[in-house]
Motif scaffolding. Structure first.
Motif, PDB file in Angstrom:
ATOM      1  N   GLY A 249     -27.319 -18.316  23.380  1.00  6.23           N
ATOM      2  CA  GLY A 249     -27.135 -16.862  23.339  1.00  6.23           C
ATOM      3  C   GLY A 249     -28.085 -16.134  24.278  1.00  6.23           C
ATOM      4  N   GLY A 250     -28.441 -16.785  25.397  1.00  7.15           N
ATOM      5  CA  GLY A 250     -29.315 -16.169  26.391  1.00  7.15           C
ATOM      6  C   GLY A 250     -30.792 -16.258  26.048  1.00  7.15           C
ATOM      7  N   GLU A 251     -31.129 -16.888  24.928  1.00  3.66           N
ATOM      8  CA  GLU A 251     -32.537 -17.001  24.535  1.00  3.66           C
ATOM      9  C   GLU A 251     -32.998 -18.451  24.566  1.00  3.66           C
ATOM     10  OE1 GLU A 251     -33.377 -15.285  20.770  1.00  3.66           O
ATOM     11  OE2 GLU A 251     -32.485 -13.357  21.293  1.00  3.66           O
ATOM     12  N   ALA A 252     -34.258 -18.635  24.912  1.00  2.54           N
ATOM     13  CA  ALA A 252     -34.828 -19.988  24.890  1.00  2.54           C
ATOM     14  C   ALA A 252     -35.090 -20.397  23.451  1.00  2.54           C
ATOM     15  CB  ALA A 252     -36.129 -20.017  25.682  1.00  2.54           C
ATOM     16  N   ASP A 263     -25.409 -22.705  17.219  1.00  2.00           N
ATOM     17  CA  ASP A 263     -24.058 -22.169  17.398  1.00  2.00           C
ATOM     18  C   ASP A 263     -23.496 -22.708  18.724  1.00  2.00           C
ATOM     19  OD1 ASP A 263     -21.825 -20.650  18.050  1.00  2.00           O
ATOM     20  OD2 ASP A 263     -22.614 -18.839  17.095  1.00  2.00           O
ATOM     21  N   ALA A 264     -22.517 -23.582  18.625  1.00  2.00           N
ATOM     22  CA  ALA A 264     -21.999 -24.275  19.818  1.00  2.00           C
ATOM     23  C   ALA A 264     -21.421 -23.297  20.841  1.00  2.00           C
ATOM     24  CB  ALA A 264     -20.940 -25.292  19.402  1.00  2.00           C
ATOM     25  N   HIS A 265     -20.878 -22.188  20.358  1.00  2.00           N
ATOM     26  CA  HIS A 265     -20.236 -21.244  21.284  1.00  2.00           C
ATOM     27  C   HIS A 265     -21.262 -20.471  22.108  1.00  2.00           C
ATOM     28  CE1 HIS A 265     -16.585 -21.217  18.336  1.00  2.00           C
ATOM     29  NE2 HIS A 265     -16.658 -22.314  19.058  1.00  2.00           N
ATOM     30  N   LEU A 266     -22.524 -20.544  21.723  1.00  2.00           N
ATOM     31  CA  LEU A 266     -23.569 -19.800  22.441  1.00  2.00           C
ATOM     32  C   LEU A 266     -24.473 -20.698  23.277  1.00  2.00           C
ATOM     33  CD1 LEU A 266     -24.706 -17.282  19.646  1.00  2.00           C
ATOM     34  CD2 LEU A 266     -23.029 -16.926  21.473  1.00  2.00           C
ATOM     35  N   VAL A 267     -24.251 -22.016  23.199  1.00  2.00           N
ATOM     36  CA  VAL A 267     -25.114 -22.963  23.939  1.00  2.00           C
ATOM     37  C   VAL A 267     -24.773 -22.917  25.429  1.00  2.00           C
ATOM     38  CG1 VAL A 267     -25.622 -25.424  24.292  1.00  2.00           C
ATOM     39  CG2 VAL A 267     -25.429 -24.501  21.962  1.00  2.00           C
ATOM     40  N   ASP A 268     -25.802 -22.910  26.270  1.00  2.00           N
ATOM     41  CA  ASP A 268     -25.590 -23.027  27.715  1.00  2.00           C
ATOM     42  C   ASP A 268     -25.465 -24.523  28.027  1.00  2.00           C
ATOM     43  OD1 ASP A 268     -25.787 -23.254  30.479  1.00  2.00           O
ATOM     44  OD2 ASP A 268     -27.167 -21.556  30.666  1.00  2.00           O
ATOM     45  N   TRP A 269     -24.243 -25.020  27.971  1.00  2.00           N
ATOM     46  CA  TRP A 269     -23.988 -26.460  28.104  1.00  2.00           C
ATOM     47  C   TRP A 269     -24.316 -26.969  29.502  1.00  2.00           C
ATOM     48  CZ3 TRP A 269     -23.348 -29.148  23.827  1.00  2.00           C
ATOM     49  CH2 TRP A 269     -22.854 -28.501  22.686  1.00  2.00           C
ATOM     50  N   ASP A 270     -24.063 -26.146  30.534  1.00  2.00           N
ATOM     51  CA  ASP A 270     -24.325 -26.613  31.904  1.00  2.00           C
ATOM     52  C   ASP A 270     -25.819 -26.844  32.117  1.00  2.00           C
ATOM     53  OD1 ASP A 270     -21.660 -26.544  32.475  1.00  2.00           O
ATOM     54  OD2 ASP A 270     -21.698 -24.478  33.224  1.00  2.00           O
ATOM     55  N   GLU A 271     -26.628 -25.922  31.606  1.00  2.00           N
ATOM     56  CA  GLU A 271     -28.081 -26.083  31.736  1.00  2.00           C
ATOM     57  C   GLU A 271     -28.545 -27.326  30.971  1.00  2.00           C
ATOM     58  OE1 GLU A 271     -31.728 -23.097  30.985  1.00  2.00           O
ATOM     59  OE2 GLU A 271     -30.814 -23.916  29.180  1.00  2.00           O
ATOM     60  N   LEU A 272     -28.007 -27.511  29.777  1.00  2.00           N
ATOM     61  CA  LEU A 272     -28.405 -28.665  28.966  1.00  2.00           C
ATOM     62  C   LEU A 272     -28.071 -29.976  29.682  1.00  2.00           C
ATOM     63  CD1 LEU A 272     -29.466 -29.907  26.350  1.00  2.00           C
ATOM     64  CD2 LEU A 272     -27.230 -29.493  25.309  1.00  2.00           C
ATOM     65  N   LYS A 273     -26.902 -30.001  30.296  1.00  2.00           N
ATOM     66  CA  LYS A 273     -26.482 -31.204  31.032  1.00  2.00           C
ATOM     67  C   LYS A 273     -27.465 -31.506  32.172  1.00  2.00           C
ATOM     68  CE  LYS A 273     -22.519 -32.925  33.573  1.00  2.00           C
ATOM     69  NZ  LYS A 273     -21.278 -32.541  34.232  1.00  2.00           N
ATOM     70  N   LYS A 274     -27.855 -30.457  32.904  1.00  2.00           N
ATOM     71  CA  LYS A 274     -28.795 -30.656  34.021  1.00  2.00           C
ATOM     72  C   LYS A 274     -30.145 -31.141  33.503  1.00  2.00           C
ATOM     73  CE  LYS A 274     -27.049 -27.096  37.010  1.00  2.00           C
ATOM     74  NZ  LYS A 274     -27.122 -25.668  37.045  1.00  2.00           N
ATOM     75  N   ARG A 275     -30.632 -30.548  32.423  1.00  2.00           N
ATOM     76  CA  ARG A 275     -31.951 -30.932  31.893  1.00  2.00           C
ATOM     77  C   ARG A 275     -31.941 -32.364  31.369  1.00  2.00           C
ATOM     78  NH1 ARG A 275     -35.888 -27.150  31.040  1.00  2.00           N
ATOM     79  NH2 ARG A 275     -36.671 -28.228  29.190  1.00  2.00           N
ATOM     80  N   LYS A 276     -30.833 -32.763  30.770  1.00  2.00           N
ATOM     81  CA  LYS A 276     -30.766 -34.134  30.237  1.00  2.00           C
ATOM     82  C   LYS A 276     -30.783 -35.179  31.364  1.00  2.00           C
ATOM     83  CE  LYS A 276     -28.120 -35.536  26.859  1.00  2.00           C
ATOM     84  NZ  LYS A 276     -28.554 -35.975  25.555  1.00  2.00           N
TER      85      LYS A 276
END
Ligand code: FES
Length: 294
Positions: A249-252, A263-276
Motif C-alpha cells: 500500500g505504498g508503505e515500507a 493484503d495481497a492486493h496492496l503488495v508491490d510484487w515487482d519490487e519483491l521479485k527484484k529484492r528476492k
C-alpha cells in the motif's frame, strides 16, 4: 527413554535437560527434497500461533533460516517445521538426524494469522507453502469457517500433508503442473473454476511468489479480500536489518515483525521479485558447495 507429558516416548536415551534445548526429536523425509522435523523448543511451543515462524540456526557458522511452524505440540514442548532443501543452509539442515542438536530455534516470530469467522474461505498452498497453509486452514475451520483448500505442486511427489488436510477441510482440490495427480494445471485454474460457482469471503495464499501474484491478480477481479504470506530474504528476523522490507500500500513494512501475512492486493510484487533475486548468484554458489563439497 524420555517420556513426554502426554505419554509418548522420545528415542533419545542419553539426552539431558541442557541438551534438549533444540534437539531434533523426530525426522521424516517426505520427498527427496522436503523434510519434516519435530524440534524441542518449549518456549516456542508454549506461545506459538498459526502463521508464525521460527528462525533456525544450525551452528555458530550457519545462516539464520526463517521456517514457518507447521504444527505445535505444547504438551511435548515441541514444534514441527517442514522445509525444502533448496539452498546451502536447508540442505545442511536436512542432513541432520533425530537426536542431533540445533544451536537455536528462536521464536515465535511474526504476527499470527487473523483467525475469524469469515464464512467461506479458500486457502491455497503451493509446494512446500502447504506446510504454512495447513495450521492456518485448520484454525480457520475450528473457528467455524467453510474451508476449501487448494494444493498445487509441480508433480505428485511434491504433495505434502494431503491426508492431514483431508481430515478437516470441507473441500480439498489437488492440482499438479504435469497432471500426475489430481487435476492438471495451476492453482489459479482450480480457483477460477471455483470462483464461477462459489462466493468466497476470504482467500489466503502461500507459496512461490509468481503463484501468489497470480492468485492476487485473479481475486482482485472478484474483489475478494486476499492475504498472502510473504517470504522475502530475512536476516535477523527482528526488524533491525531491513532485509525483509516489502512495500504494501505504498508503505515500507517489515515481513519479520509486521508480517508475514499482508493484503495481497496492496503488495508491490515487482519490487519483491527484484529484492528476492539480489543474492541469486551467491545462493547458487553456496548451494553447489553444499551439494559437491567444493
Ligand atoms: Fe531483518 Fe526483517 S529480517 S528486518
Amino acid at each position: 527413554m524420555i517420556v513426554h507429558p502426554d505419554g509418548s516416548r522420545c528415542r533419545l536415551a542419553d539426552a539431558t535437560p541442557k541438551k534438549l534445548h533444540s534437539v531434533i526429536l523426530a525426522k521424516k523425509q517426505i520427498s527427496d527434497t522436503i523434510t519434516e522435523m519435530e524440534v524441542y523448543a518449549p518456549l516456542v511451543a508454549a506461545s506459538a500461533l498459526p502463521g508464525q515462524f521460527v528462525v533456525v540456526c544450525q551452528n555458530e557458522k550457519a545462516e539464520r533460516i526463517p521456517l514457518t511452524i507447521s504444527d505445535i505440540f505444547p504438551q511435548r514442548g515441541s514444534v514441527s517445521i517442514i522445509f525444502q532443501a533448496v539452498g546451502r543452509s536447508t540442505i545442511e539442515l536436512s542432513r541432520m538426524n533425530a537426536g542431533e542438536e540445533i544451536m537455536s530455534v528462536a521464536g515465535p516470530m511474526g504476527q499470527p494469522s487473523v483467525i475469524e469467522r469469515f464464512g467461506r474461505v479458500a486457502v491455497i498452498g503451493g509446494g512446500v507453502g502447504t506446510a504454512i497453509a495447513y495450521p492456518v486452514a485448520r484454525a480457520l475451520k475450528a473457528s467455524g469457517n467453510h474451508v476449501t483448500v487448494i494444493v498445487g505442486a509441480r508433480n505428485k511427489d511434491l504433495f505434502i500433508l494431503t491426508d492431514e488436510l483431508r481430515g478437516f477441510a470441507d473441500e480439498l482440490v489437488l492440482i499438479t503442473d504435469d497432471g500426475s495427480s489430481g487435476k492438471k494445471g495451476f492453482v489459479t485454474d482450480a480457483l477460477r473454476e471455483l470462483l464461477e460457482k462459489t462466493a468466497f469471503q476470504r482467500v489466503l495464499c502461500i507459496g512461490p511468489l509468481p503463484m501468489m501474484k497470480a492468485v492476487s491478480d485473479l481475486t482482485k477481479q472478484y474483489s475478494i479480500p486476499t492475504v498472502a504470506s510473504l517470504d522475502p530474504i530475512m536476516i535477523d528476523g527482528t526488524g533491525m536489518c531491513g532485509g525483509c522490507r516489502v512495500t504494501v500500500g505504498g508503505e515500507a513494512r517489515y515481513t519479520c515483525v509486521d508480517g508475514p501475512e499482508f493484503d495481497a492486493h496492496l503488495v508491490d510484487w515487482d519490487e519483491l521479485k527484484k529484492r528476492k533475486a539480489f543474492y541469486f548468484e551467491e545462493e547458487k554458489r553456496q548451494r553447489d558447495i553444499a551439494l559437491t563439497g567444493q
